[in-house]
Design a protein around this motif. Sequence first.
Motif, PDB file in Angstrom:
ATOM      1  N   VAL A   1       9.107   1.275 -10.693  1.00 51.29           N
ATOM      2  CA  VAL A   1       8.587   1.543  -9.349  1.00 51.29           C
ATOM      3  C   VAL A   1       9.507   2.558  -8.672  1.00 51.29           C
ATOM      4  O   VAL A   1      10.681   2.301  -8.470  1.00 51.29           O
ATOM      5  CB  VAL A   1       8.534   0.249  -8.511  1.00 51.29           C
ATOM      6  CG1 VAL A   1       8.037   0.562  -7.102  1.00 51.29           C
ATOM      7  CG2 VAL A   1       7.632  -0.781  -9.169  1.00 51.29           C
TER       8      VAL A   1
ATOM      9  N   GLN B   1       2.459   1.717  -3.461  1.00 48.85           N
ATOM     10  CA  GLN B   1       1.470   2.154  -4.443  1.00 48.85           C
ATOM     11  C   GLN B   1       1.126   3.625  -4.244  1.00 48.85           C
ATOM     12  O   GLN B   1       1.033   4.387  -5.215  1.00 48.85           O
ATOM     13  CB  GLN B   1       0.199   1.310  -4.328  1.00 48.85           C
ATOM     14  CG  GLN B   1      -0.860   1.627  -5.366  1.00 48.85           C
ATOM     15  CD  GLN B   1      -0.432   1.259  -6.773  1.00 48.85           C
ATOM     16  OE1 GLN B   1      -0.347   0.096  -7.118  1.00 48.85           O
ATOM     17  NE2 GLN B   1      -0.154   2.263  -7.595  1.00 48.85           N
ATOM     18  N   LYS B   2       0.943   4.032  -2.988  1.00 50.74           N
ATOM     19  CA  LYS B   2       0.629   5.431  -2.693  1.00 50.74           C
ATOM     20  C   LYS B   2       1.767   6.351  -3.131  1.00 50.74           C
ATOM     21  O   LYS B   2       1.529   7.409  -3.729  1.00 50.74           O
ATOM     22  CB  LYS B   2       0.360   5.617  -1.203  1.00 50.74           C
ATOM     23  CG  LYS B   2       0.019   7.053  -0.805  1.00 50.74           C
ATOM     24  CD  LYS B   2      -0.237   7.180   0.677  1.00 50.74           C
ATOM     25  CE  LYS B   2      -0.616   8.621   1.046  1.00 50.74           C
ATOM     26  NZ  LYS B   2       0.387   9.617   0.631  1.00 50.74           N
TER      27      LYS B   2
ATOM     28  N   ASP C   1       1.073  -0.633 -11.312  1.00 48.80           N
ATOM     29  CA  ASP C   1       0.072  -1.440 -10.615  1.00 48.80           C
ATOM     30  C   ASP C   1       0.816  -2.427  -9.712  1.00 48.80           C
ATOM     31  O   ASP C   1       1.286  -3.469 -10.170  1.00 48.80           O
ATOM     32  CB  ASP C   1      -0.802  -2.182 -11.625  1.00 48.80           C
ATOM     33  CG  ASP C   1      -1.993  -2.869 -10.970  1.00 48.80           C
ATOM     34  OD1 ASP C   1      -1.923  -3.142  -9.748  1.00 48.80           O
ATOM     35  OD2 ASP C   1      -2.993  -3.139 -11.666  1.00 48.80           O
ATOM     36  N   ILE C   2       0.925  -2.101  -8.437  1.00 53.47           N
ATOM     37  CA  ILE C   2       1.687  -2.928  -7.508  1.00 53.47           C
ATOM     38  C   ILE C   2       1.025  -4.289  -7.308  1.00 53.47           C
ATOM     39  O   ILE C   2       1.704  -5.313  -7.201  1.00 53.47           O
ATOM     40  CB  ILE C   2       1.860  -2.207  -6.158  1.00 53.47           C
ATOM     41  CG1 ILE C   2       2.639  -0.899  -6.346  1.00 53.47           C
ATOM     42  CG2 ILE C   2       2.580  -3.108  -5.162  1.00 53.47           C
ATOM     43  CD1 ILE C   2       4.014  -1.070  -6.956  1.00 53.47           C
TER      44      ILE C   2
ATOM     45  N   ASN D   1       1.723   6.690  -6.853  1.00 56.88           N
ATOM     46  CA  ASN D   1       0.623   7.556  -7.278  1.00 56.88           C
ATOM     47  C   ASN D   1       0.949   9.028  -7.027  1.00 56.88           C
ATOM     48  O   ASN D   1       0.675   9.889  -7.862  1.00 56.88           O
ATOM     49  CB  ASN D   1      -0.661   7.180  -6.543  1.00 56.88           C
ATOM     50  CG  ASN D   1      -1.162   5.798  -6.914  1.00 56.88           C
ATOM     51  OD1 ASN D   1      -0.777   5.246  -7.943  1.00 56.88           O
ATOM     52  ND2 ASN D   1      -2.007   5.227  -6.069  1.00 56.88           N
TER      53      ASN D   1
ATOM     54  N   ASP E   1       0.832  -1.213   0.000  1.00 62.90           N
ATOM     55  CA  ASP E   1       0.000   0.000   0.000  1.00 62.90           C
ATOM     56  C   ASP E   1       0.863   1.258   0.000  1.00 62.90           C
ATOM     57  O   ASP E   1       0.559   2.240  -0.701  1.00 62.90           O
ATOM     58  CB  ASP E   1      -0.935   0.002   1.206  1.00 62.90           C
ATOM     59  CG  ASP E   1      -1.995  -1.083   1.129  1.00 62.90           C
ATOM     60  OD1 ASP E   1      -2.266  -1.563   0.014  1.00 62.90           O
ATOM     61  OD2 ASP E   1      -2.547  -1.451   2.192  1.00 62.90           O
TER      62      ASP E   1
END
Length: 207
Positions: free
Chosen positions: A99, A15-16, A26-27, A19, A12
């Motif tokens: 990433v 991903q945050k 898309d993790i 973003n 999470d």
Amino acid sequence: MLDIKFIRENADLVQKSANDKGYKVDIAALLQLDDERRDLQKQVEALREQRNVISAKMKGGRPDQELIDQGKQLKVELAERESYLKSTEEKVAAILKNVPNITFDDVPLGGEEDSVEVKVYGDRKTGAKDHLDYAVKRGWVDFERGAKVAGAKFYYLKGDLALLENAVTQFALDYVTKQGFTFMTVPHMVNLRTAEGAGFTPKGRRQ
């Protein structure tokens, strides 16, 4: 590049952070693909172990036809699984390169206009010239030729500034060689694996 174990344990957060930085990653899909990779790795290891067992049985005499057939079938299946594994590993690696690193909680989101001044040291003098304007006015840098050779934002150093850079480099070389280090000249080109291993993300795909 973030370690896949860290990403798995902090999905999470990763991903945050992606973003917030504007990265389209898309993790969840990455972790699902990595699950496939790990499953394929187990299959390949199991098949390799079976291959070794059959190879051991074939030594010391003429093996029977059933054992030979098992060996041939295993060889085909192993080659297929290894091919799938290699393809999946490449897909995982490609996503991992996109990433981004995690941002600290106190880092403001946005461009330079959103930056926060933390502390000021000393007095601010007025009338100071920008270092780039200062160098350009004296003909010490050439952005136009640098861009033609290496792309935007690259430049040539010229004249006294180039000599100064060389002097600083020579000073550093003199210092480290006196400390017992050996001076070396190395290739100016590296393969993709070496560059990525050093933490760079090259745009080209030269192997």
